[in-house]
Design an enzyme around this catalytic site. Structure first.
Site, short mmCIF file in Angstrom:
data_model
loop_
_atom_site.label_atom_id
_atom_site.label_comp_id
_atom_site.label_asym_id
_atom_site.label_seq_id
_atom_site.Cartn_x
_atom_site.Cartn_y
_atom_site.Cartn_z
N CYS A 25 0.81 -1.23 0.00
CA CYS A 25 0.00 0.00 0.00
C CYS A 25 0.84 1.27 0.00
CB CYS A 25 -0.94 0.02 1.20
SG CYS A 25 -1.94 -1.44 1.31
N HIS A 82 -3.58 6.99 2.68
CA HIS A 82 -3.97 5.67 2.16
C HIS A 82 -5.36 5.34 2.71
CE1 HIS A 82 -4.19 1.54 1.18
NE2 HIS A 82 -3.83 1.06 2.36
N ASN A 101 -10.21 -0.72 0.40
CA ASN A 101 -8.76 -0.57 0.36
C ASN A 101 -8.24 -1.15 -0.96
OD1 ASN A 101 -6.01 -0.82 0.65
ND2 ASN A 101 -6.08 -1.71 2.72
N1 ACO Z 1 -17.98 -8.96 10.19
C1 ACO Z 1 -18.37 -9.20 11.46
N2 ACO Z 1 -17.51 -9.49 12.44
C2 ACO Z 1 -16.21 -9.53 12.14
C3 ACO Z 1 -15.74 -9.29 10.83
C4 ACO Z 1 -16.69 -9.01 9.84
N3 ACO Z 1 -16.34 -8.75 8.57
N4 ACO Z 1 -14.39 -9.40 10.83
C5 ACO Z 1 -14.01 -9.69 12.08
N5 ACO Z 1 -15.11 -9.78 12.86
C6 ACO Z 1 -15.18 -10.09 14.29
C7 ACO Z 1 -13.96 -10.80 14.79
O1 ACO Z 1 -14.06 -12.18 14.53
C8 ACO Z 1 -14.01 -10.49 16.26
O2 ACO Z 1 -14.94 -11.32 16.87
P1 ACO Z 1 -14.67 -11.97 18.32
O3 ACO Z 1 -14.53 -10.78 19.24
O4 ACO Z 1 -15.88 -12.79 18.56
O5 ACO Z 1 -13.40 -12.73 18.16
C9 ACO Z 1 -14.58 -9.06 16.30
O6 ACO Z 1 -15.21 -8.86 15.03
C10 ACO Z 1 -13.56 -7.99 16.50
O7 ACO Z 1 -12.48 -8.25 15.65
P2 ACO Z 1 -11.23 -7.29 15.63
O8 ACO Z 1 -10.18 -7.85 14.74
O9 ACO Z 1 -10.84 -6.96 17.04
O10 ACO Z 1 -11.86 -5.98 14.99
P3 ACO Z 1 -11.18 -4.58 14.84
O11 ACO Z 1 -11.95 -3.55 15.53
O12 ACO Z 1 -9.69 -4.63 15.08
O13 ACO Z 1 -11.39 -4.32 13.28
C11 ACO Z 1 -10.15 -4.41 11.22
C12 ACO Z 1 -10.82 -5.21 12.33
C13 ACO Z 1 -11.19 -3.57 10.54
C14 ACO Z 1 -9.53 -5.38 10.24
C15 ACO Z 1 -9.06 -3.48 11.84
O14 ACO Z 1 -8.24 -4.22 12.70
C16 ACO Z 1 -8.21 -2.81 10.80
O15 ACO Z 1 -8.67 -1.98 10.04
N6 ACO Z 1 -6.90 -3.14 10.77
C17 ACO Z 1 -5.99 -2.55 9.80
C18 ACO Z 1 -6.15 -3.28 8.53
C19 ACO Z 1 -5.47 -2.60 7.39
O16 ACO Z 1 -5.39 -1.41 7.30
N7 ACO Z 1 -4.99 -3.46 6.49
C20 ACO Z 1 -4.51 -3.05 5.25
C21 ACO Z 1 -3.08 -2.66 5.23
S1 ACO Z 1 -2.70 -2.18 3.66
C22 ACO Z 1 -1.89 -3.38 2.75
O17 ACO Z 1 -0.69 -3.41 2.69
C23 ACO Z 1 -2.70 -4.37 1.94
#
Ligand code: ACO
Length: 331
Positions: free
Chosen positions: A117, A257, A287
Site C-alpha cells: 500500500c 492511504h 482498500n
Molecule cells: N464482520 C463481522 N464481524 C467480524 C468481521 C466481519 N467482517 N471481521 C471480524 N469480525 C469479528 C472478529 O471475529 C471479532 O470477533 P470476536 O470478538 O468474537 O473474536 C470481532 O469482530 C472484533 O475483531 P477485531 O479484529 O478486534 O476488529 P477490529 O476492531 O480490530 O477491526 C479491522 C478489524 C477492521 C480489520 C481493523 O483491525 C483494521 O482496520 N486493521 C488494519 C487493517 C489494514 O489497514 N490493512 C490493510 C493494510 S494495507 C496493505 O498493505 C494491503
C-alpha cells in the site's frame, strides 16, 4: 535539507475502476458479517471488482492513458514506467512492461515496485529522484491492484476490506517553487508476517494443497496492522513536513492511504487537520492498496479540490511493513 535540487512534480493524473460494485449487503450473503459492522469498523460501503479477463495491466493502461491526456503528453514522451502493485498479471514480465507495450511507450524503461500500500508513494519518490538526477524527463507512475483475486472470499476478517482499481500520475519538471518538497519512507520487516500472502512466491510455490489451505490468499493480523498504522501515519507526515520546512498548519490538503476511516481520523487528529482538508473515498472503493492514493489524488484533482499552490501531503502504510509520505506544492 531540501528534497530535490530542481522542481519536480505531478503534471497529470488519471484513474480507472471496474464497473462491478460489490456492496456490504452483497457480502452479508457470502460471509457472517453485516453492513453495520463493516461501516462502523472500517467506513467501507462498497468496493469494485474486476471481471474475469480484466487484469492489472489492463486497468493500469486505462489509468495511464487518462494521466497522459491530462499531462498533454503522448506515450512516446515517457522515459520510464513504474508500476506499484502486489497483484501484477504474472511474475515475469513485469506489469510495467505489459503497460509499456499496451501504450506503445517504446522509449520507456519499465519495472514494477513492491511496497504494497506504500508502493505508489515509494514510486513517486523514486520517479522524482530519477528526474532530479537528470536520468529521465517524464516518468509514468501507476498504482494498480486486483486484490479480489488474492482475497479469501470465505474469510470475513479480510474479504470485506479490499477492492480493485488503478491510478496513474505523470511526474516531470515543473515551475520553480512547485512540486515535491519533502518526503519520508521506511520499512520494518520484522512485522512482515502481520500482513502476507504465504504461498505464491518461491518459498512456498502454490500447490493444490496450499490453495485448499488458503495459503495463496491475504493473511492479516488486523489489530497489529491497525496499531502500526495509527502509530506511523501521523509520524511519517511530520517527517516529510520537516524536510519541506513546513508547519502542519500550512497544509491545505491531506490524501492518506484509504484503508480504514478510524486510522485516517486518528492521523488527521494527530496532525490537527480539520475534516475538510482530508480526502476520503474509502466508502466507495474499500482498500485498493497501491492504487488507493493514486485514485484519490485523481478524484481530488478532477473534482477541483486541489488548486495550484496548495500544500498537499500524501501518506501510505502497508505490508512489509512499509510507510511513505510526500509533501508537495500542487502545480
Ligand atoms: N464482520 C463481522 N464481524 C467480524 C468481521 C466481519 N467482517 N471481521 C471480524 N469480525 C469479528 C472478529 O471475529 C471479532 O470477533 P470476536 O470478538 O468474537 O473474536 C470481532 O469482530 C472484533 O475483531 P477485531 O479484529 O478486534 O476488529 P477490529 O476492531 O480490530 O477491526 C479491522 C478489524 C477492521 C480489520 C481493523 O483491525 C483494521 O482496520 N486493521 C488494519 C487493517 C489494514 O489497514 N490493512 C490493510 C493494510 S494495507 C496493505 O498493505 C494491503
Amino acid at each position: 535539507m531540501t528534497m530535490l535540487n530542481k522542481p519536480v512534480g505531478i503534471i497529470g493524473t488519471g484513474s480507472y475502476v471496474p464497473e462491478k460494485v460489490l456492496t456490504n449487503a452483497d457480502l452479508e450473503t457470502m460471509v457472517d458479517t453485516s453492513d453495520a459492522w463493516i461501516q462502523e469498523r472500517t467506513g467501507i460501503k462498497e468496493r469494485r471488482i474486476a471481471p474475469e479477463g480484466v487484469n492489472a495491466s489492463d486497468m493500469a493502461t486505462e489509468a495511464a492513458k487518462k494521466a497522459l491526456e491530462a499531462a498533454k503528453l503522448t506515450a512516446e514522451d515517457i522515459d520510464c514506467i513504474i508500476v506499484a502493485t502486489l497483484t501484477g498479471d504474472m511474475a515475469i514480465p513485469s506489469t510495467a512492461c505489459l503497460v509499456q507495450a499496451n501504450l506503445g511507450a517504446t522509449k520507456a524503461a519499465a519495472f514494477d515496485l513492491s511496497a504494497a500500500c506504500s508502493g505508489y508513494v515509494y514510486s513517486l519518490i523514486t520517479a522524482s529522484s530519477y528526474i532530479n538526477a537528470g536520468l529521465f524527463k517524464n516518468v509514468l507512475v501507476i498504482g494498480v491492484e486486483v486484490l479480489s483475486r488474492v482475497v479469501n472470499w470465505e474469510d470475513r476478517n479480510t474479504c470485506v476490506l479490499f477492492g480493485d482499481g488503478a491510478g496513474a500520475a505523470v511526474v516531470s519538471t515543473v515551475e520553480a517553487g512547485y512540486g515535491m518538497l519533502g518526503m519520508d519512507m521506511g520499512a520494518d520487516g520484522s512485522g512482515g508476517m502481520h500482513l502476507c500472502i504465504p504461498s505464491g512466491g518461491t518459498a512456498l510455490p502454490p500447490t493444490t494443497e496450499r490453495r485448499e489451505e488458503g495459503l495463496t490468499f491475504i493473511h492479516m493480523n488486523g489489530q497489529e496492522v491497525y496499531k502500526f498504522a495509527v502509530k506511523t501515519m501521523g509520524k511519517t507526515v511530520l517527517k516529510a513536513l520537516e524536510m519541506a520546512n513546513m508547519k502542519v498548519d500550512e497544509l491545505d490538503f491531506f490524501i492518506p492511504h484509504q484503508a480504514n476511516t478510524r486510522i485516517i481520523k486518528s492521523a488527521a487528529d494527530r496532525l490537527h487537520l480539520t475534516e475538510d482538508k482530508v480526502f476520503i473515498n474509502l466508502p466507495k472503493y474499500g482498500n485498493t492498496s497501491a492504487a488507493s492514493i493514486a485514485i484519490a489524488l485523481d478524484e481530488a484533482v478532477r473534482a477541483g479540490q486541489l488548486q495550484k499552490g496548495d500544500n498537499l501531503a500524501v501518506a501510505g502504510f502497508g505490508a512489509g511493513l512499509t510507510w511513505a509520505s510526500l509533501v508537495m506544492k500542487w502545480c
